[in-house]
Design an enzyme around this catalytic site. Structure first.
Site, PDB file in Angstrom:
ATOM      1  N   LYS A   1      -0.468 -10.645  -0.915  1.00 19.47           N
ATOM      2  CA  LYS A   1      -1.630  -9.970  -0.069  1.00 19.47           C
ATOM      3  C   LYS A   1      -1.773  -8.700   0.028  1.00 19.47           C
ATOM      4  CE  LYS A   1      -2.433 -11.266   4.528  1.00 19.47           C
ATOM      5  NZ  LYS A   1      -2.995 -11.517   5.780  1.00 19.47           N
TER       6      LYS A   1
ATOM      7  N   ARG B   1      -5.513 -17.109   1.860  1.00 16.69           N
ATOM      8  CA  ARG B   1      -7.125 -17.032   1.698  1.00 16.69           C
ATOM      9  C   ARG B   1      -7.704 -15.778   1.147  1.00 16.69           C
ATOM     10  NH1 ARG B   1     -10.147 -16.051   7.347  1.00 16.69           N
ATOM     11  NH2 ARG B   1      -7.941 -15.880   8.196  1.00 16.69           N
TER      12      ARG B   1
ATOM     13  N   THR C   1       6.193 -15.298  13.079  1.00 17.04           N
ATOM     14  CA  THR C   1       6.835 -13.607  12.776  1.00 17.04           C
ATOM     15  C   THR C   1       7.868 -13.834  13.615  1.00 17.04           C
ATOM     16  OG1 THR C   1       5.542 -14.125  14.856  1.00 17.04           O
ATOM     17  CG2 THR C   1       4.061 -13.636  13.593  1.00 17.04           C
TER      18      THR C   1
ATOM     19  N   LEU D   1       5.620  -6.617   8.958  1.00 23.02           N
ATOM     20  CA  LEU D   1       6.007  -8.094   8.159  1.00 23.02           C
ATOM     21  C   LEU D   1       4.742  -8.189   6.918  1.00 23.02           C
ATOM     22  CD1 LEU D   1       6.107  -9.900  12.111  1.00 23.02           C
ATOM     23  CD2 LEU D   1       7.646  -8.312   9.990  1.00 23.02           C
TER      24      LEU D   1
ATOM     25  N   ARG E   1     -20.086  23.362 -48.433  1.00 26.21           N
ATOM     26  CA  ARG E   1     -21.144  22.530 -48.020  1.00 26.21           C
ATOM     27  C   ARG E   1     -21.058  22.580 -50.016  1.00 26.21           C
ATOM     28  NH1 ARG E   1     -25.754  26.133 -45.573  1.00 26.21           N
ATOM     29  NH2 ARG E   1     -25.274  25.883 -43.384  1.00 26.21           N
TER      30      ARG E   1
ATOM     31  N   LYS F   1     -10.409  16.861 -24.562  1.00 31.65           N
ATOM     32  CA  LYS F   1      -9.356  16.390 -24.474  1.00 31.65           C
ATOM     33  C   LYS F   1      -7.512  17.590 -24.702  1.00 31.65           C
ATOM     34  CE  LYS F   1      -6.057  14.740 -26.986  1.00 31.65           C
ATOM     35  NZ  LYS F   1      -5.522  14.733 -27.982  1.00 31.65           N
TER      36      LYS F   1
HETATM   37  C1  UD1 Z   1      -0.424 -12.915  15.174  1.00 33.59           C
HETATM   38  C2  UD1 Z   1       0.107 -13.529  16.414  1.00 33.59           C
HETATM   39  C3  UD1 Z   1      -1.048 -12.902  17.437  1.00 33.59           C
HETATM   40  C4  UD1 Z   1      -1.820 -12.093  17.045  1.00 33.59           C
HETATM   41  C5  UD1 Z   1      -2.271 -11.490  15.800  1.00 33.59           C
HETATM   42  C6  UD1 Z   1      -3.077 -10.306  15.114  1.00 33.59           C
HETATM   43  C7  UD1 Z   1       2.344 -14.896  16.885  1.00 33.59           C
HETATM   44  C8  UD1 Z   1       3.048 -15.372  17.204  1.00 33.59           C
HETATM   45  N1  UD1 Z   1       1.324 -14.327  16.949  1.00 33.59           N
HETATM   46  O1  UD1 Z   1      -0.519 -14.232  15.224  1.00 33.59           O
HETATM   47  O2  UD1 Z   1      -0.749 -12.738  18.839  1.00 33.59           O
HETATM   48  O3  UD1 Z   1      -3.068 -12.012  17.823  1.00 33.59           O
HETATM   49  O4  UD1 Z   1      -0.943 -12.048  15.105  1.00 33.59           O
HETATM   50  O5  UD1 Z   1      -3.004 -11.043  13.746  1.00 33.59           O
HETATM   51  O6  UD1 Z   1       3.351 -13.528  16.519  1.00 33.59           O
HETATM   52  N2  UD1 Z   1       4.236 -13.266   8.247  1.00 33.59           N
HETATM   53  C9  UD1 Z   1       5.910 -13.058   8.087  1.00 33.59           C
HETATM   54  N3  UD1 Z   1       5.883 -14.281   8.466  1.00 33.59           N
HETATM   55  C10 UD1 Z   1       6.571 -15.969   8.942  1.00 33.59           C
HETATM   56  C11 UD1 Z   1       5.093 -15.595   9.650  1.00 33.59           C
HETATM   57  C12 UD1 Z   1       4.177 -14.491   9.539  1.00 33.59           C
HETATM   58  O7  UD1 Z   1       6.291 -12.233   8.080  1.00 33.59           O
HETATM   59  O8  UD1 Z   1       6.190 -16.104   8.635  1.00 33.59           O
HETATM   60  C13 UD1 Z   1       3.661 -11.696   8.830  1.00 33.59           C
HETATM   61  C14 UD1 Z   1       2.523 -12.557   8.227  1.00 33.59           C
HETATM   62  O9  UD1 Z   1       2.652 -12.021   6.575  1.00 33.59           O
HETATM   63  C15 UD1 Z   1       1.232 -11.177   9.190  1.00 33.59           C
HETATM   64  C16 UD1 Z   1       1.973 -11.153  10.273  1.00 33.59           C
HETATM   65  O10 UD1 Z   1       2.958 -11.504  10.576  1.00 33.59           O
HETATM   66  O11 UD1 Z   1       1.299  -9.817   8.324  1.00 33.59           O
HETATM   67  C17 UD1 Z   1       0.996 -11.918  11.050  1.00 33.59           C
HETATM   68  O12 UD1 Z   1       0.922 -13.500  10.312  1.00 33.59           O
HETATM   69  P1  UD1 Z   1      -0.155 -14.208  11.024  1.00 33.59           P
HETATM   70  O13 UD1 Z   1       0.560 -15.661  10.437  1.00 33.59           O
HETATM   71  O14 UD1 Z   1      -0.882 -13.931  10.536  1.00 33.59           O
HETATM   72  O15 UD1 Z   1      -0.356 -14.296  12.441  1.00 33.59           O
HETATM   73  P2  UD1 Z   1      -0.662 -14.971  13.727  1.00 33.59           P
HETATM   74  O16 UD1 Z   1      -1.317 -15.922  13.595  1.00 33.59           O
HETATM   75  O17 UD1 Z   1      -2.320 -14.733  13.502  1.00 33.59           O
END
Ligand code: UD1
Ligand code: CA
Length: 493
Positions: free
Chosen positions: A61, A54, A118, A47, A477, A388
């Site tokens: 990222k 941030r 996610t 993912l 020279r 070089k």
């Molecule tokens: C998620 C978990 C949480 C866990 C945490 C660990 C879920 C609902 N929650 O939360 O239980 O403790 O990670 O860090 O899964 N991403 C996508 N597409 C999206 C949303 C997210 O690709 O639509 C990717 C983000 O780029 C990231 C990862 O998924 O790499 C996690 O997403 P993030 O929004 O950080 O999840 P959390 O809310 O932190």
């Protein structure tokens, strides 16, 4: 144990459904691609669609570098070690920048637009999943997970269970919490924003990494909804569905917390960079390398060291660097794609790139070796010398203030201070050849193409435009004039 013996042990253990035994097997045998493949193909989903708000950056990222390479490349490297059938990356924010930067034709890319959580992210990968495979879900911003940890998870999933990577944190704030039933079995995951005060007190958290049969995953994903505090499709809800259907959810734990740390800000990136560098420094020391200060070394690639290597502070290693036995690297040196043979001494403040150096050479301080430099054994390169695409023979010396480019230099040649090979005519590069035992006087220009014969001597200040014959003194020279009785001008009153 070879591959077929391993396969036999694996199968007999698998027949006994002994997950614990399988763990022991992987620990004993280390990483073997054979282990996961014998039973199930592996599909990996990474993912990486999130915004990374941030970071406050135009760069996606997961392309921010850790130890000199993009975060996602660390994840891909760990994934590769598991020998997967396929890897699918979910991308979105930043558009095509990410697939273009990674440029690996064998990867599948699934675009998630908009990003609805996610669970929705993993749904985008379903068309690429083999229903008979295991699916391992990783995160592009969690770079340091050990392949060994992931392999254990694939073995558990290979037994038909769901392997969930969890960790106990002193401060679990922000993470999904692992809810267990009265018998201690994992029942579901509750997100921070949906949790009750009792659930918030749980300090076992979800790392997000899980491995499970792909066919079942696809079924559960299809039934997700977004009725929760964030209005998102949560991947974590899959765990609740699976447990409700009587599936076994087996929590696995990383050997160290840093394996599951994700990056959301530049401060976290810097922290993880230091942690990773500290791990690499510890490994080097355990292998017998002396580091004057393990907190002041940066390895952004691979560094291979022989016995009794000593590295002073603030050395940076990039690409592939190999240091032979007894090599000493002085303070503040930068080495990129360099090979130093045994006994080489690199004094402080040197910059070396694409160079190979023979045994017992002495280099620096303040030397610069550019790509194509090859120094034979016992050569001496001193301060403010730039080389070089130059090959320098045994025991030759270029000790001060010189530029030697596109040159072939024989054995036991002495090149005086301020020597310059004029290798470039504004359009083309030309070679300078200096044969064995030649002596080049100070402040000499060699206008290439030009050859200095064996044992030749060039007088100081020579501008050499034609070949210098072997064994002779050559000098160009203006004749010196002395004017007796000459007087300095005096200032007009
Ligand atoms: C998620 C978990 C949480 C866990 C945490 C660990 C879920 C609902 N929650 O939360 O239980 O403790 O990670 O860090 O899964 N991403 C996508 N597409 C999206 C949303 C997210 O690709 O639509 C990717 C983000 O780029 C990231 C990862 O998924 O790499 C996690 O997403 P993030 O929004 O950080 O999840 P959390 O809310 O932190
Ligand atoms: Ca997160």
């Amino acid at each position: 144990m070879d591959g077929s013996q391993l396969a036999a042990v694996f199968l007999s253990l698998a027949a006994r459904q002994s997950i614990e035994a399988l763990f022991i097997l992987t620990r004993v045998s280390g990483l073997t691609q054979a282990a996961t493949h014998m039973t199930h193909p592996l599909n990996i989903v990474i993912l990486a669609a999130g915004k990374g708000t941030r970071m406050k950056s135009d760069l996606p990222k997961v392309l921010h570098p850790l130890a000199g390479k993009p975060l996602i490349s660390h994840v891909l490297a760990a994934a590769d070690q598991l020998g997967p059938e396929s890897i699918c990356v979910i991308y979105g924010h930043g558009g095509e920048t990410l697939p273009q930067a990674i440029a690996r034709p064998e990867l599948a890319w699934a675009r998630q637009e908009p990003q609805l959580g996610t669970g929705h992210a993993v749904q985008q990968a379903v068309p690429y999943l083999d229903p008979a495979a295991l699916c391992l879900i990783l995160y592009g911003d969690v770079p340091l997970t050990r392949p060994e940890t992931l392999q254990e998870m694939t073995l558990i999933a290979g037994e038909g269970a769901i392997a969930l990577l969890t960790v106990h944190l002193a401060n679990p704030s922000g993470y999904g919490r692992i809810v267990r039933n009265a018998r201690g079995q994992v029942e579901r995951i509750v997100e921070q924003k949906d949790a009750t005060p009792e659930e918030l007190a749980i300090n076992e958290v979800n790392t997000g990494i899980l491995c499970l049969p792909a066919g079942k995953l696809a079924g559960w994903l299809a039934r997700l909804n977004n009725k929760n505090a964030q209005g998102e499709y949560y991947l974590t809800d899959v765990i609740g569905m699976a447990a409700a259907e009587g599936e076994r959810v087996i929590p696995c734990h990383p050997a160290a917390e840093w394996e599951v740390l994700g990056i959301n800000s530049r401060a976290q990136l810097a922290e993880l960079e230091r942690l990773h560098q500290h791990n690499q420094a510890s490994r080097l020391m355990s292998e017998g390398v002396t580091l004057i200060d393990p907190s002041r070394i940066d390895i952004r690639g691979s560094l291979t060291c022989g016995r009794d290597v000593l590295i002073d502070i603030n050395a940076i290693f990039e690409g592939d660097v190999v240091l032979g036995d007894g090599v000493q690297v002085g303070a503040n040196c930068v080495l990129k794609n360099v090979e130093l043979a045994a006994g080489v001494q690199l004094k402080p403040f040197c910059h070396l790139e694409g160079a190979r150096v023979g045994a017992n050479a002495v280099i620096g301080p303040y030397a610069r070796l550019r790509p194509g430099t090859e120094l034979a054994e016992e050569t001496h390169i001193g301060n403010f010398v730039e080389l070089k695409n130059a090959q320098v023979g045994f025991n030759s010396k270029i000790n001060h203030l010189s530029y030697v480019g596109d040159a072939t230099i024989g054995r036991k040649v002495n090149i005086g201070a301020g020597t310059i090979t004029c290798n470039y005519d504004g359009a083309n590069k030309h070679r300078t050849i200096i044969e064995d035992d030649a002596f080049i006087g100070s402040d000499t220009q060699l206008v290439a193409p030009v050859t200095v014969g064996k044992g030749a001597t060039l007088g100081a200040g020579t501008t050499l435009t034609k070949d210098a014959p072997a064994g002779q003194l050559t000098l160009s020279r203006a004749k010196q004039l002395n004017l007796p009785g000459w007087q300095r001008p005096v200032k007009n009153k």
